[in-house]
Enzyme design. Structure first.
Site, PDB file in Angstrom:
ATOM      1  N   HIS A  52       6.828  -9.016  -0.186  1.00 39.50           N
ATOM      2  CA  HIS A  52       5.982 -10.072   0.348  1.00 39.50           C
ATOM      3  C   HIS A  52       4.503  -9.699   0.228  1.00 39.50           C
ATOM      4  CE1 HIS A  52       9.359 -12.011   3.008  1.00 39.50           C
ATOM      5  NE2 HIS A  52       9.667 -11.944   1.717  1.00 39.50           N
ATOM      6  N   GLU A  54       2.151  -9.179   2.390  1.00 38.05           N
ATOM      7  CA  GLU A  54       1.642  -8.116   3.249  1.00 38.05           C
ATOM      8  C   GLU A  54       1.985  -6.738   2.686  1.00 38.05           C
ATOM      9  OE1 GLU A  54       3.297 -11.377   6.068  1.00 38.05           O
ATOM     10  OE2 GLU A  54       3.526 -10.739   3.984  1.00 38.05           O
TER      11      GLU A  54
END
Length: 394
Positions: A52, A54
């Site tokens: 993802h 992040e």
């Protein structure tokens, strides 16, 4: 919201756009990490099943040799806190010892809905929400609709001349109304969709494949590695094959058409009536033998086969449908208020008698005006692309 918060979140939103067409059915997410008013990490969700945004942003910090401890993270969607194809992002954020996380919007999915934010706050991390929230919601409108209603997002797309013609009358003339850049852009729409739909008349006239052709250029990923991108900056998904759908109430589809010839390479779904299957069992068997699926809608008076189809697609977990049919198909979706978005490529041509298939004729049957909101226009070579959401949509 400070001007600095807005600036960095806008950067994160632009990064998120790079994932559109590669991350579906996941949302497109971008992330920027800032320390002492300096960007020390960038990332976006690059492809479905991959890390993802992040995680990529924290990895970018490590690649640059900078610690994300005590920094501020700007992310366009609430970080996930559940184990799926990848580990929870909240665990990585906590382990990186970030001081603050600024979130554009909450994740409306059943497994989220504030749980990720709660976990970060319980770990002592300051969390701010709602920065550029409207922009984030528009970016992921299809994801939000599917997550909150279970229904797929419907995009109507067509190309036309200035005088509303969809094709040349003479097949020996130019094949395309729109220009090359518009056709590349349309491929990006196909890459977003889990399913592409046309009517039987389009199959009979054009014998299309309805597959996605990538237009690639070299870019560097958030971790600094070479990455192939499509023309909109998105990474091409691996083995992503949309379901190709044909509305064919009387099973007129030719057995030697390109769709059936490639049914074992990418799914083909033929929507037809129960009455037709009863009276033409041989054609039904021949189609299925070629690897296509025949979906039978009930012959119920007053029941729309389009509602039936969209319910079926939703049950199959297909969050986006791209409708590339002719004017009758497009008008049917508009009349029944089943469309969410319209994308029109307008070529600077007046075809007059050289043109055929006037889209304004079937649309004259609409009893109500169709209004758009969040309208955007862009130049694609000499063409203009107009995009807008139907006012009954998000």
């Amino acid at each position: 919201m400070s001007s600095q918060d807005n600036k960095y979140m806008q950067m994160a939103l632009k990064l998120a756009q790079r994932g559109i067409g590669s991350v579906e059915p996941n949302p497109a997410v971008g992330c920027v990490i800032v320390k002492s008013d300096q960007i020390i990490g960038r990332g976006w969700h690059e492809e479905f099943g991959g890390p993802h945004a992040e995680i990529n942003a924290v990895g970018d910090c490590k690649t640059l040799g900078v610690s994300p401890a005590d920094a501020t993270m700007y992310v366009t969607l609430e970080p996930c806190c559940h184990q799926a194809k990848t580990p929870p992002c909240t665990d990585a954020i906590i382990a990186a010892k970030l001081a603050k996380v600024v979130v554009a919007m909450l994740d409306p999915s059943e497994h989220a809905r504030g749980r990720g934010i709660e976990q970060l706050r319980n770990a002592g991390i300051e969390v701010q929400t709602g920065v550029c929230e409207n922009e984030a919601k528009l970016l992921n409108a299809p994801f939000i609709k599917f997550a909150t209603t279970g229904k797929c997002w419907v995009i109507l797309k067509w190309a036309q001349s200035i005088d509303g013609k969809l094709a040349y009358a003479d097949k020996a003339a130019e094949r395309w109304i729109s220009g090359r850049q518009s056709r590349k852009d349309a491929q990006n729409l196909r890459r977003r969709a889990g399913a592409i739909l046309v009517g039987i008349n389009t199959v009979l006239a054009d014998d299309p494949l309805l597959t996605t052709r990538h237009v690639r250029s070299l870019h560097r990923s958030s971790a600094g590695l070479p990455k192939e991108l499509t023309s909109n900056g998105a990474c091409p998904s691996k083995d992503k094959k949309a379901t190709r759908i044909v509305l064919d109430s009387y099973l007129r589809i030719p057995l030697d058409c390109k769709l059936l010839a490639t049914a074992n390479d990418a799914p083909v779904l033929i929507l037809t009536s129960r009455r037709t299957v009863r009276t033409n069992t041989r054609k039904h068997e021949q189609i299925t033998q070629k690897g296509a699926e025949v979906l039978i809608f009930p012959d119920t008076p007053g029941q729309s086969n389009l509602y039936f189809l969209l319910d079926e697609l939703s049950k199959r977990g297909l969050p986006q449908l791209l409708v590339e049919g002719g004017p009758m198909v497009i008008t049917s979706f508009l009349k029944e208020k089943l469309a969410d978005q319209i994308v029109v490529y307008i070529a600077p041509k007046i075809l007059g008698a050289r043109g055929k298939i006037d889209i304004s004729e079937p649309m004259a049957e609409l009893s109500e005006a169709v209004g758009l909101q969040h309208v955007d226009t862009k130049r694609l070579g000499d063409d203009v692309c107009l995009t807008g959401l139907l006012k009954n949509s998000a």
